[in-house]
Write an enzyme that holds these catalytic residues in place. Structure first.
Site, mmCIF file in Angstrom:
data_model
loop_
_atom_site.group_PDB
_atom_site.id
_atom_site.type_symbol
_atom_site.label_atom_id
_atom_site.label_comp_id
_atom_site.label_asym_id
_atom_site.label_seq_id
_atom_site.Cartn_x
_atom_site.Cartn_y
_atom_site.Cartn_z
ATOM 1 N N GLY A 127 -43.283 38.018 43.008
ATOM 2 C CA GLY A 127 -43.808 38.805 41.900
ATOM 3 C C GLY A 127 -45.268 39.140 42.139
ATOM 4 N N ASP A 128 -45.970 39.337 41.049
ATOM 5 C CA ASP A 128 -47.386 39.716 41.133
ATOM 6 C C ASP A 128 -48.315 38.536 41.386
ATOM 7 O OD1 ASP A 128 -46.534 38.821 38.537
ATOM 8 O OD2 ASP A 128 -48.520 39.343 37.782
ATOM 9 N N THR A 162 -45.877 32.252 34.076
ATOM 10 C CA THR A 162 -47.023 32.119 34.962
ATOM 11 C C THR A 162 -48.229 31.539 34.240
ATOM 12 O OG1 THR A 162 -46.266 34.151 35.946
ATOM 13 C CG2 THR A 162 -48.545 33.522 36.416
ATOM 14 N N GLY A 206 -43.437 40.680 37.090
ATOM 15 C CA GLY A 206 -44.351 40.947 38.182
ATOM 16 C C GLY A 206 -44.187 42.303 38.833
ATOM 17 N N THR A 213 -49.527 38.192 33.462
ATOM 18 C CA THR A 213 -48.310 37.405 33.317
ATOM 19 C C THR A 213 -47.197 38.354 32.881
ATOM 20 O OG1 THR A 213 -47.311 35.499 32.190
ATOM 21 C CG2 THR A 213 -48.942 36.748 30.942
ATOM 22 N N ARG A 223 -37.705 36.798 46.715
ATOM 23 C CA ARG A 223 -38.416 37.703 45.803
ATOM 24 C C ARG A 223 -39.828 37.171 45.485
ATOM 25 N NH1 ARG A 223 -41.019 37.008 40.584
ATOM 26 N NH2 ARG A 223 -41.072 39.030 39.584
HETATM 27 N N1 GLY Z 1 -45.504 37.105 36.780
HETATM 28 C C1 GLY Z 1 -44.722 36.257 37.554
HETATM 29 C C2 GLY Z 1 -43.700 36.896 38.367
HETATM 30 O O1 GLY Z 1 -43.286 38.011 38.084
HETATM 31 O O2 GLY Z 1 -43.257 36.288 39.315
#
Ligand code: GLY
Length: 343
Positions: A233-234, A203, A257, A254, A231
């Site tokens: 993530g964060d 990320t 996530g 990063t 899916r």
């Molecule tokens: N930090 C990126 C993700 O988990 O998608």
């Protein structure tokens, strides 16, 4: 395909400095306070180029919001494993992108599960500025992007991603691990052509303060390589992958996530800064919280935070060695090796 389909249906997560101009900061040093504004910081080695993109605005007295959009657009245009349309696909072979942006007035926008659009960060900004919403996902986000004039790019994998996907398909083993730097300088799904260490970031998260002292942030990714379709993530989640409070500071995340989302990572870092902790200590406390929640399994994942406060102090912290962040200000342009809690 049948075998793979069966696998798709049945499987669950099985487990879940370089100095350019001045000096190298080792993992044992604290980052010195940067004197004066503006300043921009961003995750991983790719942040060096991204910061240059941001500086095209910041260096001319421009707004932090414009800077953080332009900055991460640089990374979205580069070939990489984990950001932009050249990145690794999901396990069905499609690249899906997540991004968010936040300004100095709590305005924020986000897109997730977005396909075939080169600059998801710019679509996130349009969501913020042109809709009453914060988040659009999937086909709705794509429809909005096209209506806003964004080009629908061909649905094809970059040569690097195609190669990586073909390698992954040989086993189709569903052990999603976020790409992190390891001792060889690349993550677990790096194809051999990246053994030179170019496989160096996941990320990109960026936060900046402009000459007026206002903060903004951005975050963009393709997420986990070969992830389950759908899916997230964060990175597109305000409060997890990114948070900005113009009175206090800004933070981005990063790494894996899921483990950032469950403790509202970037918001937590900002709240620690509100309590008076320096950016570095705020990131450290947040990492310690991830480790406490994760227990034994923390040894298998990487999470890192990066933060900037209103005084222009910056800091980052990671679970494991290998996380770097890029800093650019009037007198600095360098990559910093972050401290970490586990060897
Ligand atoms: N930090 C990126 C993700 O988990 O998608």
């Amino acid at each position: 395909m049948n075998t793979r389909r069966k696998f798709l249906q049945s499987s669950l997560f099985s487990s879940i400095g370089i100095v350019l101009t001045k000096k190298t900061l080792g993992a044992s040093d604290s980052y010195p306070t940067v004197k004066g504004k503006p300043i921009v910081i961003s995750t991983w080695d790719a942040g060096l180029n991204a910061n240059k993109g941001a500086w095209n605005h910041l260096g001319k007295g421009g707004r932090a919001l414009d800077a953080v959009e332009a900055g991460v657009m640089v990374t979205e245009s580069e070939q990489s494993c984990c950001v932009g349309l050249g990145a690794n696909p999901d396990r069905d072979g499609f690249v899906t992108l997540d991004a968010c942006i936040m300004d100095d007035k709590f305005n924020c926008g986000s897109v997730a599960f977005l396909e075939r659009i080169k600059h998801p960060i710019s679509v996130a900004r349009r969501v913020m500025e042109k809709t009453p919403h914060v988040m659009l996902v999937g086909s709705g986000a794509q429809q909005f992007a096209v209506a806003e004039g964004f080009t629908l790019e061909p649905q094809e994998l970059s040569p690097d991603a195609k190669h990586a996907y073909e390698e992954w398909l040989k086993k189709s083993e569903y052990k999603p691990v976020i790409n992190i730097e390891n001792s060889k300088g690349h993550g677990p799904f790096a194809p051999s052509q990246f053994d030179n260490g170019e496989w160096n970031h996941d990320t990109i998260g960026m936060v900046a303060m402009d000459t007026d002292g206002n903060l903004s942030g951005s975050c963009t990714t393709s997420g986990m390589g070969f992830k389950m379709r759908g899916r997230l993530g964060d990175s597109p989640i305000i409060g997890a992958g990114l948070y900005v409070d113009n009175e206090v500071g800004a933070a981005t995340a990063t790494g894996q996530g899921e483990d950032v989302i469950r403790m509202a990572g970037s918001h937590t870092v900002v709240e620690y800064m509100r309590q008076g902790l320096s950016p570095e200590m705020a990131c450290k406390k947040a990492i310690e919280r991830v480790v406490k929640i994760k227990g034994e399994k923390a040894k298998d994942i990487q999470v890192a935070f990066l933060a900037l406060n209103k005084k222009g102090e910056v800091g980052g912290y990671a679970i494991h060695k290998g996380f770097s962040y890029a800093v650019k200000s009037n007198d600095r342009e360098e990559l910093v090796k972050a401290k970490y809690v586990m060897d």
